[in-house]
Design an enzyme around this catalytic site. Structure first.
Site, PDB file in Angstrom:
ATOM      1  CG  ASN A   1     -60.374  -2.100  12.284  1.00 62.63           C
ATOM      2  OD1 ASN A   1     -59.867  -1.542  11.313  1.00 62.63           O
ATOM      3  ND2 ASN A   1     -60.999  -3.256  12.190  1.00 62.63           N
TER       4      ASN A   1
ATOM      5  CD  GLU B   1     -66.882  -1.351  17.006  1.00 62.11           C
ATOM      6  OE1 GLU B   1     -67.273  -2.527  17.092  1.00 62.11           O
ATOM      7  OE2 GLU B   1     -65.720  -0.986  17.285  1.00 62.11           O
TER       8      GLU B   1
ATOM      9  CD  GLU C   1     -63.362  -4.699  14.898  1.00 64.10           C
ATOM     10  OE1 GLU C   1     -62.361  -3.937  14.976  1.00 64.10           O
ATOM     11  OE2 GLU C   1     -64.346  -4.593  15.644  1.00 64.10           O
TER      12      GLU C   1
ATOM     13  CG  ASN D   1     -67.646  -6.048  14.504  1.00 67.00           C
ATOM     14  OD1 ASN D   1     -67.007  -6.860  13.845  1.00 67.00           O
ATOM     15  ND2 ASN D   1     -67.121  -4.926  14.985  1.00 67.00           N
TER      16      ASN D   1
ATOM     17  CB  CYS E   1     -62.019  -5.023  18.280  1.00 65.71           C
ATOM     18  SG  CYS E   1     -61.229  -3.388  18.397  1.00 65.71           S
TER      19      CYS E   1
ATOM     20  CE  LYS F   1     -66.032  -5.152  19.023  1.00 68.37           C
ATOM     21  NZ  LYS F   1     -65.370  -4.159  18.131  1.00 68.37           N
TER      22      LYS F   1
END
Lengths: 313, 313
Positions: free
Chosen positions: B197, B146, B47, B110, B172, B127
């Site tokens: 991550n 995020e 990611e 993302n 993720c 994402k």
């Protein structure tokens, strides 16, 4: 004040075809007494804990099948379990084959009940994910006729307030489906009780046999972690009427860690002191559903039954 | 004819804040060349693989944030990845921060892309399960913003025909949610590619820190088994700008078994020869969805976002 529920995972070894209900109940009572001696609040027995695992045979006559079913709970032979619960002040989860007259007809379910320390039934569940097959398949070394002998459960996945917490139930194959845990997780479940009878050998996929215990643990550990709940999984284990069944009864913490386990294939008690408040650190952070779930993105889960690959370009 | 996809899980060690895109791309290209030397068809990167994990900081000015985003893919610095793919005949999955003008406004996602052996983008995913928080929380040792810096993805969980099979993507935190795998499983997915991550330390729940790798493996192994799919999970690992991130990059078979793994916290390639036909023995037996799923019993999964306990008696 911590909310401790001390649980005994009361694994059973094989039950012979000829073993009577009364004989089996004596084994269950012995495990209840053991559990009481270790300070347990609750004992969890396997699926279909009163008889041999009868869906392994094809029976032609309905009366042969019905001989494995309970028409009353408590009934003549099972009353002793309820009396013992009351005497000892210990609850139990019990799986059994249930025959009821409902909607004007006889209905048969693969059922579990939750009984409190006063010996009263406080929850019932009827198995939803019936595995196996519907027709006699003589090529198999043994049958798995749950889809023939039982109707699908009609009670959903209810969560009950009992033992100071939120208790859910599931049975055997239910545990392999993440939807099972999630529907209970969405009701805040803090402990899922489940019994199973799992043959080591899967006739349609013998290549999975060596992984039976691994898969058993994997699905309960992930179900626990992903919903921040305790999971208590209990086997009927060992070689029963010529068929080997896995043991691997385990108690899983909301972290997904196994905190107690049986190591034999016989009648055996594994014990854990389960703090229901340990669910909170998962339910309020990583698995805070209200903050992090995206249900409008999950619609396919209910709109589609089988898999449908995308169209070829 | 077996359908083998040889995959390289191309873990990255830390990327410093001051490291340029061009420098990072050189590291990625080196891993692609390694992978080619081992006969890989496909390399999976983490990611946000082009920069340091910037959501760990609160930035006041949008232009500071946007400096971490790609406005074009391929762009000036990333074109070399596509050229290398074409030159070597090797595909890749890449995670990056995507800035697009869409619906008349700037949008930030993302994102991950799947690039084929001809260097063409054949799939994109944005994402859906954005973790962390929206507001600056100075009490944390580091931020996880995020939910502030990205919009939720708007592409669903698509499954693409590529590399001779059905390929899905996730990023993720998506991997912790069984719904992610299930929505792709319902499209027949045979391989899920995902980068992550993941800080070892979770500020709101430090009691989970010691279990970071266990949880990482658990969710990917169960997602693989319960959908009969390969899962390739790849970390950006190691101490990045003072924050420790887990490694534990793994390739998981449809059995749920880990068949390849990284053992360092640096740039490292783990390799597996993945037969997509191994998905069949799960998809056609235990997880034959058309036979065994009970979608009308799962409605709560889409009808409810947060958990709601049953009413008090």
């Amino acid at each position: 004040m911590p909310r401790i529920v001390s649980v005994g995972a009361a694994q059973l070894g094989p039950i012979a075809l000829k073993e009577s209900r009364a004989e089996v109940v004596e084994r269950l009572v012995a495990l209840m007494r053991q559990a009481k001696g270790h300070g347990c609040d609750l004992v969890v027995f396997p699926e279909l804990a009163l008889t041999t695992f009868f869906p392994r045979w094809y029976f032609e006559h309905q009366e042969e099948i019905d001989a494995f079913f309970e028409r009353q709970m408590p009934g003549h032979d099972t009353r002793k379990l309820f009396d013992t619960a009351r005497e000892l002040g210990i609850g139990f989860y019990l799986g059994y084959a249930e025959l009821v007259e409902q909607e004007g007809r006889l209905r048969r379910f693969n059922t579990s009940i939750l009984v409190d320390k006063a010996g009263s039934i406080v929850g019932k569940y009827r198995k939803i994910h019936l595995p196996g097959h519907h027709e006699h398949e003589p090529w198999r070394a043994f049958q798995h006729l749950e889809k023939r002998y039982f109707e699908r459960g009609d009670l959903g996945f209810p969560v009950y307030r009992a033992f100071g917490g939120l208790m859910g139930m599931a049975i055997c194959n239910d545990r392999r489906w993440p939807e099972t845990y999630r529907v209970m997780g969405l009701q805040g479940v803090e402990m899922v009780l489940l019994g199973y009878n799992t043959p080591v050998h899967n006739p349609p996929a013998p290549e999975h046999d060596a992984l039976s215990n691994f898969h058993n643990s994997l699905v309960m550990q992930s179900g626990a972690y992903q919903n921040g709940t305790w999971v208590v999984g209990v086997a009927k284990a060992g070689r029963e009427e010529g068929v080997d069944q896995i043991g691997n009864s385990i108690i899983v913490a909301p972290s997904g860690e196994i905190v107690a386990a049986c190591s034999t294939l016989g009648d055996e008690l594994a014990i854990a002191r389960c703090d229901l408040d340990l669910t909170r650190s998962y339910k309020s952070t990583t698995f805070n559903f209200a903050r992090h779930r995206e249900p409008d993105q999950y619609r396919m889960i209910v709109e589609r039954k089988g898999a449908e690959p995308p169209p070829e370009a």
